[in-house]
Design a protein around this motif. Structure first.
Motif, PDB file in Angstrom:
ATOM      1  N   ASN A  96       9.237   2.867  -3.510  1.00  0.00           N
ATOM      2  CA  ASN A  96       8.417   4.015  -3.928  1.00  0.00           C
ATOM      3  C   ASN A  96       9.334   5.176  -4.305  1.00  0.00           C
ATOM      4  O   ASN A  96      10.086   5.689  -3.475  1.00  0.00           O
ATOM      5  CB  ASN A  96       7.473   4.434  -2.790  1.00  0.00           C
ATOM      6  CG  ASN A  96       6.326   5.299  -3.298  1.00  0.00           C
ATOM      7  OD1 ASN A  96       6.480   6.039  -4.273  1.00  0.00           O
ATOM      8  ND2 ASN A  96       5.193   5.217  -2.646  1.00  0.00           N
ATOM      9  N   ALA A 109      -1.168   5.314   4.289  1.00  0.00           N
ATOM     10  CA  ALA A 109      -0.459   4.122   4.773  1.00  0.00           C
ATOM     11  C   ALA A 109       0.740   4.512   5.616  1.00  0.00           C
ATOM     12  O   ALA A 109       0.953   3.967   6.708  1.00  0.00           O
ATOM     13  CB  ALA A 109      -0.026   3.273   3.590  1.00  0.00           C
ATOM     14  N   VAL A 110       1.520   5.456   5.119  1.00  0.00           N
ATOM     15  CA  VAL A 110       2.733   5.850   5.848  1.00  0.00           C
ATOM     16  C   VAL A 110       2.365   6.509   7.174  1.00  0.00           C
ATOM     17  O   VAL A 110       2.971   6.236   8.220  1.00  0.00           O
ATOM     18  CB  VAL A 110       3.597   6.790   4.973  1.00  0.00           C
ATOM     19  CG1 VAL A 110       4.776   7.337   5.766  1.00  0.00           C
ATOM     20  CG2 VAL A 110       4.099   6.058   3.738  1.00  0.00           C
ATOM     21  N   VAL A 112       0.844  -1.206   0.000  1.00  0.00           N
ATOM     22  CA  VAL A 112       0.000   0.000   0.000  1.00  0.00           C
ATOM     23  C   VAL A 112       0.875   1.251   0.000  1.00  0.00           C
ATOM     24  O   VAL A 112       0.556   2.243  -0.649  1.00  0.00           O
ATOM     25  CB  VAL A 112      -0.949  -0.011   1.225  1.00  0.00           C
ATOM     26  CG1 VAL A 112      -1.771   1.256   1.266  1.00  0.00           C
ATOM     27  CG2 VAL A 112      -1.862  -1.216   1.162  1.00  0.00           C
ATOM     28  N   GLY A 113       1.994   1.168   0.723  1.00  0.00           N
ATOM     29  CA  GLY A 113       2.900   2.324   0.768  1.00  0.00           C
ATOM     30  C   GLY A 113       3.506   2.632  -0.587  1.00  0.00           C
ATOM     31  O   GLY A 113       4.003   3.736  -0.807  1.00  0.00           O
ATOM     32  N   CYS A 114       3.484   1.658  -1.484  1.00  0.00           N
ATOM     33  CA  CYS A 114       4.016   1.868  -2.839  1.00  0.00           C
ATOM     34  C   CYS A 114       2.891   2.063  -3.861  1.00  0.00           C
ATOM     35  O   CYS A 114       3.122   1.945  -5.063  1.00  0.00           O
ATOM     36  CB  CYS A 114       4.884   0.693  -3.243  1.00  0.00           C
ATOM     37  SG  CYS A 114       6.286   0.456  -2.140  1.00  0.00           S
ATOM     38  N   ASN A 115       1.688   2.329  -3.373  1.00  0.00           N
ATOM     39  CA  ASN A 115       0.549   2.524  -4.268  1.00  0.00           C
ATOM     40  C   ASN A 115       0.770   3.769  -5.119  1.00  0.00           C
ATOM     41  O   ASN A 115       1.215   4.810  -4.603  1.00  0.00           O
ATOM     42  CB  ASN A 115      -0.730   2.657  -3.425  1.00  0.00           C
ATOM     43  CG  ASN A 115      -1.988   2.521  -4.262  1.00  0.00           C
ATOM     44  OD1 ASN A 115      -2.297   3.370  -5.089  1.00  0.00           O
ATOM     45  ND2 ASN A 115      -2.717   1.453  -4.046  1.00  0.00           N
ATOM     46  N   GLU A 159      -1.072   8.733  -4.500  1.00  0.00           N
ATOM     47  CA  GLU A 159      -0.329   9.308  -3.373  1.00  0.00           C
ATOM     48  C   GLU A 159      -1.170   9.417  -2.112  1.00  0.00           C
ATOM     49  O   GLU A 159      -0.671   9.278  -1.003  1.00  0.00           O
ATOM     50  CB  GLU A 159       0.244  10.685  -3.758  1.00  0.00           C
ATOM     51  CG  GLU A 159       1.582  10.581  -4.436  1.00  0.00           C
ATOM     52  CD  GLU A 159       2.331  11.910  -4.492  1.00  0.00           C
ATOM     53  OE1 GLU A 159       1.806  12.913  -3.966  1.00  0.00           O
ATOM     54  OE2 GLU A 159       3.430  11.938  -5.052  1.00  0.00           O
ATOM     55  N   ILE A 176       8.997   0.653   1.618  1.00  0.00           N
ATOM     56  CA  ILE A 176       8.403   1.808   0.920  1.00  0.00           C
ATOM     57  C   ILE A 176       9.518   2.706   0.399  1.00  0.00           C
ATOM     58  O   ILE A 176       9.481   3.183  -0.740  1.00  0.00           O
ATOM     59  CB  ILE A 176       7.447   2.576   1.863  1.00  0.00           C
ATOM     60  CG1 ILE A 176       6.243   1.679   2.215  1.00  0.00           C
ATOM     61  CG2 ILE A 176       6.971   3.870   1.229  1.00  0.00           C
ATOM     62  CD1 ILE A 176       5.417   2.190   3.374  1.00  0.00           C
ATOM     63  N   ALA A 216      -0.965   6.113  -0.384  1.00  0.00           N
ATOM     64  CA  ALA A 216       0.367   5.892   0.174  1.00  0.00           C
ATOM     65  C   ALA A 216       0.604   6.765   1.399  1.00  0.00           C
ATOM     66  O   ALA A 216       1.165   6.314   2.409  1.00  0.00           O
ATOM     67  CB  ALA A 216       1.423   6.164  -0.889  1.00  0.00           C
ATOM     68  N   SER A 264       8.340   8.118  -5.365  1.00  0.00           N
ATOM     69  CA  SER A 264       7.682   9.421  -5.234  1.00  0.00           C
ATOM     70  C   SER A 264       8.417  10.271  -4.197  1.00  0.00           C
ATOM     71  O   SER A 264       8.559   9.850  -3.035  1.00  0.00           O
ATOM     72  CB  SER A 264       6.226   9.214  -4.794  1.00  0.00           C
ATOM     73  OG  SER A 264       5.696  10.410  -4.273  1.00  0.00           O
ATOM     74  N   ILE A 278       6.371  10.888  -0.918  1.00  0.00           N
ATOM     75  CA  ILE A 278       6.283   9.750   0.009  1.00  0.00           C
ATOM     76  C   ILE A 278       7.628   9.513   0.675  1.00  0.00           C
ATOM     77  O   ILE A 278       7.709   9.292   1.895  1.00  0.00           O
ATOM     78  CB  ILE A 278       5.815   8.472  -0.727  1.00  0.00           C
ATOM     79  CG1 ILE A 278       4.458   8.701  -1.409  1.00  0.00           C
ATOM     80  CG2 ILE A 278       5.725   7.303   0.240  1.00  0.00           C
ATOM     81  CD1 ILE A 278       3.344   9.135  -0.488  1.00  0.00           C
TER      82      ILE A 278
END
Length: 1670
Positions: A1088, A1051-1052, A1039-1042, A1045, A1084, A1048, A1090, A1093
């Motif tokens: 991820n 989640a974080v 989910v953290g890598c969804n 944003e 993550i 994510a 991003s 994130i």
């Protein structure tokens, strides 16, 4: 006194005055006289006021006088007289004035009371009897039976019962009928109660006798007796009665009676007569409710029912009564149980129900017949009436409500090889009824069909409830346990979600007590479910084999043999055909008649197993043919008859009728033909007896059989055809015929025919088993439920699914849901995953939440289904396993439905129009998959009414009770056990992934719930929590890598909150829970890309560090891992923020909590190393190196903390922990920095690395140094060097150079610990440097070797010197530019521009991969002017140049090592100066330095060998003019031919210095002769070579060398000078012809002068004078 009054009343009646009553009159007068006398005798004792009479005398001798008038009165035809008489008799009996014990004077063997009762009974003369008299008869008989003063038995009792029975039937008065019926009931009650009470009294008396005897013996104490007395309760004495029964029977006058008391016989006779009455057939035609036959049947059944329901222990257990039930009652029931009269049928069912409750232990086979042939057949027959089906199903409802009964049915029938599968058939039939599959066939009304369906469902639910009840001890309610210690839920909490019917405890069953009572006399064997399961499996195999046999006999037999259920011999198969009733008789006949060898063998065995001994021929033939149907083929019949005839004669060898077997064979055939002829409807012209006799003429060996015999055969066959046995002939196939019956009348007619056939079969079977004994087992084990449910789950699921699908009736839905709930409970308890998942999926499907149909179709039943699903989740959570997936999917969709229902998220349904081509308009493409509630087919949002309708449909899903119940699933997750919570979490995560998968509108409902349950369950034991987090953590990784944003970020942030809470709890040493918990941050950060994130993750981790640093233990690993990921980022903000926090941890947190972070110290250093290696931020890199240097300070200051730390690597010795956990990571990462970073950073890293070694090396152990230098030497690892030319050059000239000198410094500083373990490695590394194609590195290698030896040589041992000298020797050999010698021919070819290389040239080229600038020996225009020179040649030449340089450097190094740097140059200069001033200085003033004094002659000789070899090589090369020319032409060395003059001279110079030093060393005096020999040889060769030189420039290069040779020789004492002078003299003379430099000429002059003086050639004075002048 009523006696007198009664007599007077009779006398006063005018009927008495008639002549026919004279006898009566006279008897009355006599009796009155007696009364008067009696009253006179007892005048003093007047009667009491209420008119009662004084108790009679003990012995009633004149009782006849009183009885006679009443007898006569009863026999009169006057109702009044009879009535008065009966009334008086009744009172006499009631008050005990007549005991009737006196013998009857008229009838011997009878008592008076028997005659009186008979008299009373005879008053009833049929229907015409006066109604008042009827009433008086009933009254009197009741008194006779119930009075405690008189006893009537056997025939008298039967007479009273029969009379009342007849009055009930014959009386036209309704009151009299009712009274008679009530009286009958009361009589029976008294008769059977007396019998039971007598047994109790007898048993009590028996116990008292035991007590008395044992009291005498002193064995039994009072409390034991009291205990035995307490056991006399009626419910518990059955077993004791059974024990006493046999003994009591033996005490009777006749064993045949088999009754322990006359009362038992009375009861038996009455019971038997009632059974027989109930069996009387009804008149033909439609039954008349007022007919005697029907009323008789009904009342007898009613009375039987009342007897059975009130049956006590004696009745239930006594052998006679049990046999009576088997022989009479069961046979009666088999007839009445198929009655077309509903009332009779209903009573039969009620009696059966009672038998099942009280007597099932004794009636195993009878119960089977009743179920198989009546109950289930009625349910399965399409023509049976609704009323019959209804009554059967009503009865089944009661049977199915008793758990013991249901389980017993399964165990005793379905798990018995010889019994029918009652339970399986019952469930299948009920399932069909519950599905409404029989309604159309019956032609019943919709309402009737619905009520039948409900009853069917009720039965199925009851069966499931019984299973649940039976296995309740295995069920653990999650709400009654708390893993985290919470309080139990309150009652109102449990009742918040109202369902159609909650699962209660054991349901009140009609016979739960009775079942336990009857089970107490059940077989006492232990209950082993495994055995029953094995039997059930065998039974299934056998049934499948029979099924195959009935299609194709061979296949069936083969299958059974393969499964080991049937032997392979003909005898085994024949026995199987005999014993197995379920085989198709036609197939048996076909199999036996086949003309195959094995089939014939089986047929012979089959016939041989029949016993025809003593039977007449026709009965033997009947016995033969009742087991199978004769095949149609004549040949087959022929074989069968032939064998039969042979067997018959074999069994009846004494017979004289048949001459041979042929006679029997022909006769048998003729009987078959006769049967067919007489009984086949197809044959119109029947055979006559005469024709039959004629047909059999001459068959007995050409003689005739007796005509009477044949005639009797004809008559017997005509009377009864030969057929199969009744049970097979009359059996009804349960498959209902689908043909529709034209009218109700025809249907009834057909049904009656079927009923009649059914009754015949049932009766035949009942009679067959009436004497059979079959043990009935009473189940106790919980495990039986598993195979029961496995058998029944499919039809049950079909019934409930169809019910929910088709029917909107709330009661049906309620039953279906309750059934599904029970089924899920059972499947859960026994861990039956397939079954559980099937039921949960069915439940989920009917919520309409996950179905494809629209939720706008949602009805109340669907809402109830949702509630049921929630309740299942709440009550069976511990067992749901993978079924959580369906439940949580529904809950997820339920939340969406709630949002729609409350109008919150209309965007889910608005603006969506489905188009055939374009999919869904108004939403992006690909959104069709996100229509989980079937909303895709709705029309746009403009239709507000439709919107309102949708909200109304799903509105109830938002009710408070549903919302609370859903919440309770999540809050209640704390009560799930360790495995269940993992399943729950796993599937919640799966549902969450589905929610988030939608690109258009991801939902986070389940993700929020995951966060919630993480909070709730965090206080579980760590073992459970780690398993939970393994799943949740993995979910947060994804989910953290969804890509969305928002998801994510949520989640974080959730991870941050959970982590803060988790870290608050702290952690003990050596645990890894924090590490596991914080791992998603790592993932993550890694996956991820991003920036938002990543930035958020860094900030979250920074916040954790700032607020929870004191509690963090294993979590530091994850924190540094996150910062490690951030360190390589290109975003300045992320790197800066991560570095700030890392710096804070290293500078401050480590200061306070170093011990807690030891496990992650390596990760911290690695993280800093990553910051260093980020080339984008050089300032951070430098600062990171400073922090690594600071880390070294921690290790130095706190070694004890590292030693005391214990972790997973327990194999590390405590003394080495400082190295493994402290120093090694720091130094290793610095080496990585050196290998990875750019020049300025790696130089700084190198400096810090060696600074740390120098600063803290004194604390290092020897073996640490070994590991350390393995790291250090990685700097020189050629495999890791960059490929680019310029970088490699830079690397070698800077880093490697720097490292070499640093290594030597460290080695020198810590020589003691390092010399033993690392000297050889360092020499190897120096050799490597020297061999590289880099001039500067090669020079540095030799310089470092020189420095190393000079600085540490004094400490060298002989062994170390050996190694050192060997190293130099190897370097000499490896760097010798041999190609220049050996490749002359090839080089000549190169000049001719050929492409050929020899292998040696090629390998040299490979070693010299790249050019490294110009050597000091090469000029700038080295390769100019040679257009034909190739790159490969240039590289080869560059390598050769470097080798030449190394040779020179090595020569200089040896010189410097032996004599100290600059000593040789100084000596040369001094020699030259001395020659110029013409003075020869003494060598005594020289201060010898260098390593010479520490070296042995062997070491020096080894070095000499190197030097001389180098000299020889150079000399040879310089002399080889052809080779030099070839090299020059190939492009080597530019303007002039290449030479090795410097190598030639310097190597020889160094050799001479060593030899002259050794020659003058007094310590080597013993070796002087050898040294002299060698010196003379070297010098003479050198001088000879010099003389041979033709080049002026070449000779000039030798000037210093010759100066050295001559000067050193001149300094020798005379004794040594002499041999030298002698040897050199010719060469020196030759030298005189050359144009020498003045200094050399001056030295030569002195040499010759010395020769003159030493050899005494010149005058001493002249020589001295010259010497002085010079």
């Amino acid at each position: 006194m009523f006696l007198s009054r009664a007599l007077e009343k009779i006398l006063s009646d005018k009927e008495v005055k008639r002549s026919q009553h004279s006898q009566l009159r006279k008897a009355c007068q006599v009796a009155l006289g007696e009364c008067f006398l009696f009253s006179q005798l007892f005048v003093s004792s007047p009667p009491s006021r209420d008119g009662t009479v004084v108790p009679p005398r003990a012995n009633y001798i004149e009782a006849d006088k009183y009885v006679l008038p009443f007898e006569l009165a009863c026999q009169s035809k006057s109702p009044r007289i009879v009535s008065t008489s009966l009334d008086c008799l009744q009172k006499l009996i009631a008050y005990g004035h007549i005991t009737g014990n006196a013998p009857d004077s008229r009838t011997p063997g009878k008592r008076l009371i028997d005659r009186l009762v008979e008299t009373i009974c005879n008053c009833f003369q049929g229907p015409q009897t006066d109604e008042g008299v009827q009433l008086q008869i009933i009254k009197a008989l009741l008194t006779a039976v119930t009075s405690p003063h008189i006893e009537i038995h056997e025939g008298t009792v039967l007479l009273t019962v029969r009379t009342c029975y007849n009055i009930y039937l014959a009386s036209r008065n309704l009151i009299n009928q009712t009274t008679a019926k009530a009286t009958l009931t009361q009589m029976l009650n008294v008769i059977f109660t007396r019998m039971e009470n007598q047994a109790v009294m007898a048993f009590t008396f028996h116990l008292k006798q035991i007590h008395y005897r044992s009291k005498v013996l002193g064995h039994l104490e009072r409390n034991q007796f009291v205990f035995l007395m307490q056991m006399c309760r009626i419910e518990l004495i059955e077993s004791l009665l059974l024990l006493c029964q046999d003994a009591e029977a033996l005490q009777g006058p006749h064993n045949a009676a088999r009754f322990s008391h006359i009362l038992q016989k009375d009861a038996f006779l009455v019971f038997r007569s009632l059974c027989k009455l109930s069996m009387k057939p009804l008149a033909d035609g439609p039954p008349d409710p007022k007919s005697h036959e029907l009323r008789s049947k009904i009342v007898s059944l009613q009375l039987l029912l009342s007897v059975l329901q009130g049956a006590g222990p004696v009745f239930r257990t006594h052998e006679m009564f049990v046999n009576a039930i088997k022989q009479y009652l069961c046979v009666a029931l088999s007839k009445n149980g198929v009655s077309s009269v509903p009332e009779v049928f209903e009573l039969s069912l009620a009696i059966f129900l009672t038998l099942l409750s009280h007597f099932k232990v004794h009636l195993k086979m009878q119960i089977e017949v009743f179920f198989r042939e009546i109950f289930l057949t009625i349910l399965e027959t399409s023509t049976s009436s609704f009323e019959h089906k209804w009554m059967v199903i009503q009865t089944l409802t009661r049977i199915c409500a008793d758990a013991q009964c249901v389980v017993d049915i399964y165990v005793n029938y379905d798990c018995d090889l010889n019994a029918a599968n009652i339970f399986e058939r019952l469930v299948n039939d009920l399932s069909k009824i519950a599905q409404g599959r029989s309604g159309q066939e019956l032609g019943m009304t919709p309402l009737q069909e619905l009520s039948l369906r409900k009853k069917g469902l009720e039965c199925l639910v009851s069966i499931l409830k019984c299973m649940v009840e039976w296995s309740k001890d295995m069920y653990v309610n999650p709400n009654l346990q708390a893993n985290l210690g919470q309080e139990h839920p309150s009652d109102n909490e449990a009742s918040e979600l109202k369902l159609p019917e909650q699962l209660a405890g054991r349901r009140d069953s009609i016979s739960s007590l009775d079942s336990t009572v009857s089970s107490s006399v059940a077989t006492s064997q232990a209950d082993h479910p495994e055995q029953y399961e094995v039997i059930k499996q065998q039974k299934d195999i056998i049934e499948h084999g029979i099924e195959l046999f009935n299609k194709k006999p061979k296949r069936g037999i083969q299958y059974l043999q393969d499964q080991g259920m049937l032997g392979s011999t003909a005898e085994d198969i024949a026995q199987f055909l005999h014993q197995e009733d379920r085989l198709d008789t036609t197939q048996v006949g076909e199999f036996l008649g086949e003309n195959i060898k094995f089939n014939k063998e089986v047929m012979y065995c089959y016939v041989d197993q029949l016993d025809f001994c003593g039977r007449d021929f026709v009965s033997a033939l009947r016995a033969f043919l009742e087991g199978f149907r004769l095949p149609g083929e004549a040949q087959k019949i022929d074989r069968l008859m032939e064998k039969f005839a042979a067997r018959y004669l074999e069994c009846n060898q004494g017979q004289t009728l048949f001459a041979s077997a042929d006679t029997a064979y022909v006769l048998a055939y003729s009987i078959i033909m006769l049967t067919t002829d007489l009984h086949s409807p197809q044959v119109k012209n029947k055979m006559t007896k005469e024709q039959y006799i004629k047909m059999n003429r001459g068959i007995n060996d050409s003689k005739d059989l007796p005509e009477e015999y044949l005639s009797s055969i004809y008559d017997e066959i005509a009377g009864k055809k030969i057929a199969m046995k009744e049970s097979k002939e009359f059996s009804i196939t349960p498959k209902s015929t689908k043909q529709s019956v034209a009218s109700e009348k025809q249907r009834r007619l057909l049904y009656n025919m079927e009923m009649e056939q059914m009754a015949k079969t049932a009766k035949a079977l009942m009679e067959a088993v009436s004497h059979a004994q079959a043990p009935f087992f009473s189940a106790t084990h919980l495990e039986h439920v598993r195979p029961m449910f496995k058998l029944a789950w499919t039809p049950l699921l079909a019934a409930f699914s169809v019910g929910l699908q088709d029917c909107d009736d709330p009661e049906v839905a309620s039953l279906c849901l309750e059934g599904i709930r029970c089924a899920i409970r059972i499947a859960c308890i026994f861990n039956m995953q397939l079954e559980r998942d099937a039921y949960v999926q069915a439940l989920a499907r009917f919520t309409l939440l996950t179905a494809s149909s629209s939720i706008t179709e949602m009805k109340q039943k669907n809402i109830d289904t949702i509630k049921t699903l929630i309740t299942v989740a709440h009550t069976d959570g511990n067992y749901l396993g993978n079924s959580w997936h369906e439940i949580l999917r529904c809950i997820s969709q339920l939340e969406l439905a709630q949002l729609i229902g409350t109008g919150v998220k209309t965007r889910y349904i608005s603006g969506v129009v489905r188009d055939r081509e374009a999919g869904i308009k108004g939403l992006p493409s690909g959104t069709e998959e996100f229509m989980p509630l079937g909303l895709g087919n709705l029309v746009g949002s403009q239709d507000k009414r439709q919107m309102a309708h949708i909200q109304e449909s799903v509105g109830e899903t938002s009710s408070q009770s549903v919302v609370v119940a859903v919440d309770r699933i999540f809050t209640g997750s704390t009560r799930l056990d360790g495995n269940a919570i993992v399943d729950f979490v796993r599937w919640l995560c799966a549902v969450s992934m589905d929610e988030l998968a939608s690109a258009h509108q991801p939902r986070m409902f389940s993700l929020q719930k995951i966060v919630e349950i993480s909070y709730y369950n965090m206080n579980r034991i760590r073992l459970q929590w780690s398993r939970i987090w393994q799943v949740i953590g993995d979910h947060f990784n994804k989910v953290g890598c969804n890509p969305n944003e928002d998801v994510a970020i949520f989640a974080v942030d959730s991870l941050r909150q959970l982590s803060m809470k988790f870290l608050e709890k702290g952690e003990l040493a050596n645990f890894r829970f924090q590490k596991d918990f914080l791992r998603p941050f790592e993932h993550i950060m890694k996956k991820n890309r991003s920036p938002t994130i990543r930035d958020m993750v860094i900030r979250c981790v920074a916040q954790m560090v700032n607020s929870q640093a004191a509690n963090i233990r294993s979590g530091w690993k994850n924190i540094f891992s996150v910062f490690h990921q951030a360190a390589s980022d290109h975003d300045e903000t992320i790197v800066e923020l991560a570095f700030q926090t890392t710096g804070h941890i290293v500078m401050n947190t480590f200061q306070e909590h170093f011990a807690a972070a030891i496990d992650s110290f390596q990760d911290a250093v690695k993280c800093l190393s990553e910051f260093v290696c980020n080339a984008a931020f050089p300032d951070t890199s430098m600062e990171s190196i400073r922090l690594i240097r600071h880390c070294a300070k921690y290790v130095s200051d706190r070694p004890q903390a590292l030693r005391e730390y214990t972790s997973d690597d327990m194999n590390v010795a405590p003394g080495d922990r400082v190295w493994v956990r402290g120093w090694f990571p720091i130094l290793f990462e610095l080496s990585c920095i050196i290998n990875r970073c750019k020049l300025d950073v790696r130089t700084r890293g190198l400096t810090v690395m060696f600074e740390i070694m120098k600063s803290y090396g004194h604390t290092f152990e020897k073996h640490w140094w070994h590991d350390l230098f393995r790291i250090v030497f990685r700097i020189f690892d050629n495999m890791k060097l960059p490929e680019q030319q310029t970088e490699k050059t830079e690397w070698m000239t800077t880093t490697c150079n720097h490292a070499l000198y640093a290594i030597c410094d460290v080695f020198t500083q810590f020589y003691e610990p390092l010399s033993e373990i690392l000297l050889a490695d360092i020499f190897t590394q120096l050799q490597w440097c020297v061999r590289q194609d880099n001039e500067q590195l090669a020079r540095s290698g030799t310089n470092c070797l020189e420095n190393l030896v000079i600085l540490n040589g004094e400490k060298f041992s002989p062994d170390v010197w050996n190694i050192t000298c060997s190293c130099m020797l190897e370097i000499f050999q490896n760097t010798s530019p041999h190609v220049s010698c050996s490749g002359s021919a090839n080089l000549q070819i190169v000049t001719d521009q050929s492409d050929n290389f020899d292998s040696q040239s090629q390998s040299s080229y490979d070693r010299a991969l790249s050019e490294r600038g110009h050597s000091q020996m090469s000029s700038d225009d080295t390769w100019k002017g040679k257009s034909n020179a190739r790159v490969s040649d240039q590289k080869l030449f560059a390598g050769l140049l470097i080798k030449c340089v190394v040779q020179l450097e090595l020569i200089q190094t040896i010189d410097n090592i032996v004599f100290y740097p600059a000593t040789s140059k100084k000596e040369d200069a001094e020699n030259m100066a001395a020659a110029q001033v013409a003075a020869l200085k003494s060598e005594l003033h020289q201060d010898y330095q260098g390593m010479y004094q520490h070296m042995t002659s062997a070491h020096l000789f080894k070095l000499l060998d190197c030097l001389l070899e180098s000299h020889t090589f150079a000399k040879d090369f310089n002399s080889n003019n052809e080779q030099r020319t070839a090299l020059w032409r190939a492009g080597f060395k530019g303007k002039s031919k290449p030479n090795l003059l410097k190598q030639e001279t310097s190597s020889l110079a160094c050799s001479l210095r060593i030899l002259f030093r050794m020659y003058s060393d007094r310590q080597l005096q013993d070796s002087w002769p050898d040294i002299q020999t060698r010196l003379l040889l070297v010098c003479s060769e050198a001088l000879a070579y010099f003389i041979s030189l033709t080049s002026e420039s070449h000779r000039e290069a030798w000037n210093s060398l010759l100066m050295l040779l001559l000067t050193r020789t001149l300094r020798l004492p005379d004794d040594k000078f002499q041999p030298h002078a002698s040897c050199y003299y010719p060469h020196l003379c030759e030298m005189m012809q050359f144009d020498l430099i003045p200094e050399l000429r001056a030295v030569l002059r002195r040499f010759f002068l010395r020769i003159g003086s030493v050899f005494h050639i010149a005058a001493l004075e002249a020589a001295s004078a010259r010497t002085l002048t010079s």
